[in-house]
Design a protein around this motif. Structure first.
Motif, PDB file in Angstrom:
ATOM      1  N   ARG A  77     -50.771  45.891   1.580  1.00 33.64           N
ATOM      2  CA  ARG A  77     -50.670  45.795   3.104  1.00 33.64           C
ATOM      3  C   ARG A  77     -49.705  44.678   3.663  1.00 33.64           C
ATOM      4  N   TYR A  78     -49.280  43.725   2.321  1.00 35.11           N
ATOM      5  CA  TYR A  78     -48.771  42.540   2.386  1.00 35.11           C
ATOM      6  C   TYR A  78     -47.097  43.256   2.297  1.00 35.11           C
ATOM      7  N   LEU A  79     -47.076  43.378   1.044  1.00 38.92           N
ATOM      8  CA  LEU A  79     -45.894  44.144   0.649  1.00 38.92           C
ATOM      9  C   LEU A  79     -45.267  45.211   1.397  1.00 38.92           C
ATOM     10  N   ILE A  80     -46.438  46.068   1.974  1.00 40.21           N
ATOM     11  CA  ILE A  80     -45.893  47.686   3.087  1.00 40.21           C
ATOM     12  C   ILE A  80     -45.457  46.559   4.165  1.00 40.21           C
ATOM     13  N   GLU A  81     -46.175  46.382   4.630  1.00 41.22           N
ATOM     14  CA  GLU A  81     -45.875  45.532   5.943  1.00 41.22           C
ATOM     15  C   GLU A  81     -44.366  44.381   5.552  1.00 41.22           C
ATOM     16  N   SER A  82     -43.961  43.552   5.336  1.00 41.61           N
ATOM     17  CA  SER A  82     -43.434  43.005   4.881  1.00 41.61           C
ATOM     18  C   SER A  82     -41.874  43.589   4.658  1.00 41.61           C
ATOM     19  N   GLY A  83     -42.704  45.062   4.239  1.00 38.76           N
ATOM     20  CA  GLY A  83     -40.333  45.784   3.972  1.00 38.76           C
ATOM     21  C   GLY A  83     -40.687  46.268   2.523  1.00 38.76           C
ATOM     22  N   MET A  84     -41.199  45.545   1.980  1.00 38.27           N
ATOM     23  CA  MET A  84     -40.877  45.594  -0.188  1.00 38.27           C
ATOM     24  C   MET A  84     -41.026  46.543  -0.391  1.00 38.27           C
ATOM     25  N   VAL A  85     -41.619  47.086  -0.035  1.00 45.03           N
ATOM     26  CA  VAL A  85     -42.002  48.483  -0.833  1.00 45.03           C
ATOM     27  C   VAL A  85     -42.581  49.410   0.696  1.00 45.03           C
ATOM     28  N   ASN A  86     -42.520  50.875   0.102  1.00 47.98           N
ATOM     29  CA  ASN A  86     -43.144  51.808   0.822  1.00 47.98           C
ATOM     30  C   ASN A  86     -44.300  52.166   0.428  1.00 47.98           C
ATOM     31  N   GLU A  87     -44.980  53.188   0.743  1.00 42.51           N
ATOM     32  CA  GLU A  87     -46.268  53.435   1.249  1.00 42.51           C
ATOM     33  C   GLU A  87     -46.903  53.761  -0.255  1.00 42.51           C
ATOM     34  N   THR A  88     -46.168  53.963  -0.890  1.00 41.73           N
ATOM     35  CA  THR A  88     -46.986  54.935  -1.738  1.00 41.73           C
ATOM     36  C   THR A  88     -46.072  54.289  -3.567  1.00 41.73           C
ATOM     37  N   TRP A  89     -45.568  53.128  -3.362  1.00 38.85           N
ATOM     38  CA  TRP A  89     -44.845  51.983  -4.211  1.00 38.85           C
ATOM     39  C   TRP A  89     -46.355  51.416  -4.832  1.00 38.85           C
ATOM     40  N   MET A  90     -47.096  51.253  -4.609  1.00 39.18           N
ATOM     41  CA  MET A  90     -48.567  50.907  -5.573  1.00 39.18           C
ATOM     42  C   MET A  90     -48.844  51.535  -5.933  1.00 39.18           C
ATOM     43  N   ASP A  91     -48.960  52.640  -5.804  1.00 36.70           N
ATOM     44  CA  ASP A  91     -49.893  53.975  -6.308  1.00 36.70           C
ATOM     45  C   ASP A  91     -48.595  54.644  -7.682  1.00 36.70           C
ATOM     46  N   ASP A  92     -47.166  54.778  -7.149  1.00 36.50           N
ATOM     47  CA  ASP A  92     -46.554  55.723  -7.881  1.00 36.50           C
ATOM     48  C   ASP A  92     -46.058  54.684  -8.957  1.00 36.50           C
ATOM     49  N   VAL A  93     -45.448  53.281  -8.434  1.00 36.39           N
ATOM     50  CA  VAL A  93     -44.870  52.983  -9.513  1.00 36.39           C
ATOM     51  C   VAL A  93     -45.546  51.364  -9.979  1.00 36.39           C
ATOM     52  N   PHE A  94     -46.752  50.791  -9.242  1.00 38.84           N
ATOM     53  CA  PHE A  94     -47.053  49.489  -9.801  1.00 38.84           C
ATOM     54  C   PHE A  94     -48.241  49.261 -10.192  1.00 38.84           C
ATOM     55  N   ARG A  95     -49.212  50.223 -10.319  1.00 39.51           N
ATOM     56  CA  ARG A  95     -50.512  50.798 -10.762  1.00 39.51           C
ATOM     57  C   ARG A  95     -50.140  51.095 -11.961  1.00 39.51           C
ATOM     58  N   PRO A  96     -49.389  52.373 -12.477  1.00 34.49           N
ATOM     59  CA  PRO A  96     -48.797  52.624 -13.430  1.00 34.49           C
ATOM     60  C   PRO A  96     -48.107  51.905 -14.535  1.00 34.49           C
ATOM     61  N   TYR A  97     -47.300  50.904 -14.007  1.00 30.00           N
ATOM     62  CA  TYR A  97     -47.191  49.849 -14.624  1.00 30.00           C
ATOM     63  C   TYR A  97     -48.020  49.370 -15.541  1.00 30.00           C
ATOM     64  N   MET A  98     -48.128  48.262 -14.093  1.00 32.09           N
ATOM     65  CA  MET A  98     -49.907  47.865 -14.305  1.00 32.09           C
ATOM     66  C   MET A  98     -50.481  48.038 -15.919  1.00 32.09           C
ATOM     67  N   LYS A  99     -51.344  49.839 -15.816  1.00 36.31           N
ATOM     68  CA  LYS A  99     -51.892  49.726 -16.358  1.00 36.31           C
ATOM     69  C   LYS A  99     -51.212  50.329 -18.212  1.00 36.31           C
ATOM     70  N   ARG A 100     -50.252  49.715 -18.023  1.00 34.74           N
ATOM     71  CA  ARG A 100     -49.196  50.565 -19.439  1.00 34.74           C
ATOM     72  C   ARG A 100     -49.023  49.367 -19.774  1.00 34.74           C
ATOM     73  N   SER A 101     -48.869  47.750 -19.062  1.00 36.03           N
ATOM     74  CA  SER A 101     -48.945  46.482 -19.746  1.00 36.03           C
ATOM     75  C   SER A 101     -50.424  46.249 -20.346  1.00 36.03           C
ATOM     76  N   MET A 102     -51.351  46.825 -19.595  1.00 36.69           N
ATOM     77  CA  MET A 102     -53.014  46.315 -20.188  1.00 36.69           C
ATOM     78  C   MET A 102     -53.313  46.739 -21.573  1.00 36.69           C
ATOM     79  N   LEU A 103     -52.658  47.954 -21.143  1.00 35.99           N
ATOM     80  CA  LEU A 103     -52.794  48.736 -22.736  1.00 35.99           C
ATOM     81  C   LEU A 103     -52.055  48.268 -23.885  1.00 35.99           C
ATOM     82  N   HIS A 104     -50.751  48.184 -23.310  1.00 34.09           N
ATOM     83  CA  HIS A 104     -49.668  46.936 -23.670  1.00 34.09           C
ATOM     84  C   HIS A 104     -50.770  45.560 -25.061  1.00 34.09           C
ATOM     85  N   LEU A 105     -51.145  45.298 -24.184  1.00 35.94           N
ATOM     86  CA  LEU A 105     -51.422  43.697 -24.270  1.00 35.94           C
ATOM     87  C   LEU A 105     -52.756  44.390 -25.281  1.00 35.94           C
TER      88      LEU A 105
END
Length: 156
Positions: free
Chosen positions: A24-52
């Protein structure tokens, strides 16, 4: 409550946000669009966790009915790049704020549900789908399938 105690509580409350509060903070601040968390952030976080996980895999207890809890700290910079800070084998589990207590309480319940599913041979995929956890590595599977679509075999 005096001013110093009030300021301390305010700082504590700002330290841990739920995923939805952060989104909510990122969207309300205009830093990301409504789908960024699911389309970009979550997959990137999961890939990072996998590599770790893969980097530490030889040091992890590898037993199908045992789990270990690790804490992983990341930082997101002002260009929305995710940076790994540290991975600890003994994360702090103090409910220093109400939100942190809620997050940790839900996580503990989810862990118990998964452990009981393993213990009593319930449908693990169904149980995990109802928790806040997501598959990163599935040791029941072989080859590329083990990595839940996060990386391909050309990463090896």
């Amino acid at each position: 409550m005096d001013a110093d105690e009030s300021k301390s509580n305010e700082i504590l409350e700002s330290q841990m946000w739920s995923y939805s509060r952060f989104e909510r903070y990122l969207i309300e601040s205009g830093m990301v669009n409504e789908t960024w968390m699911d389309d970009v952030f979550r997959p990137y976080m999961k890939r990072s966790m996998l590599h770790l996980s893969r980097m530490a895999y030889s040091k992890l207890l590898n037993h199908p009915r045992v789990y270990a809890l690790y804490g992983v700290d990341f930082m997101l910079d002002d260009k929305m790049n995710l940076w790994f800070l540290e991975m600890t084998s003994s994360p702090a589990m103090q409910a220093t704020t109400k939100e942190k207590g809620n997050i940790q309480g839900k996580m503990q319940q989810d862990i118990f549900d998964i452990q009981y599913a393993l213990l009593y041979e319930a449908d693990l995929d169904e149980v995990v789908s109802k928790t806040g956890f997501e598959w990163v590595i599935d040791g029941r599977k072989a080859g590329e399938e083990r990595y839940c679509g996060l990386i391909s075999l050309n990463c090896f």
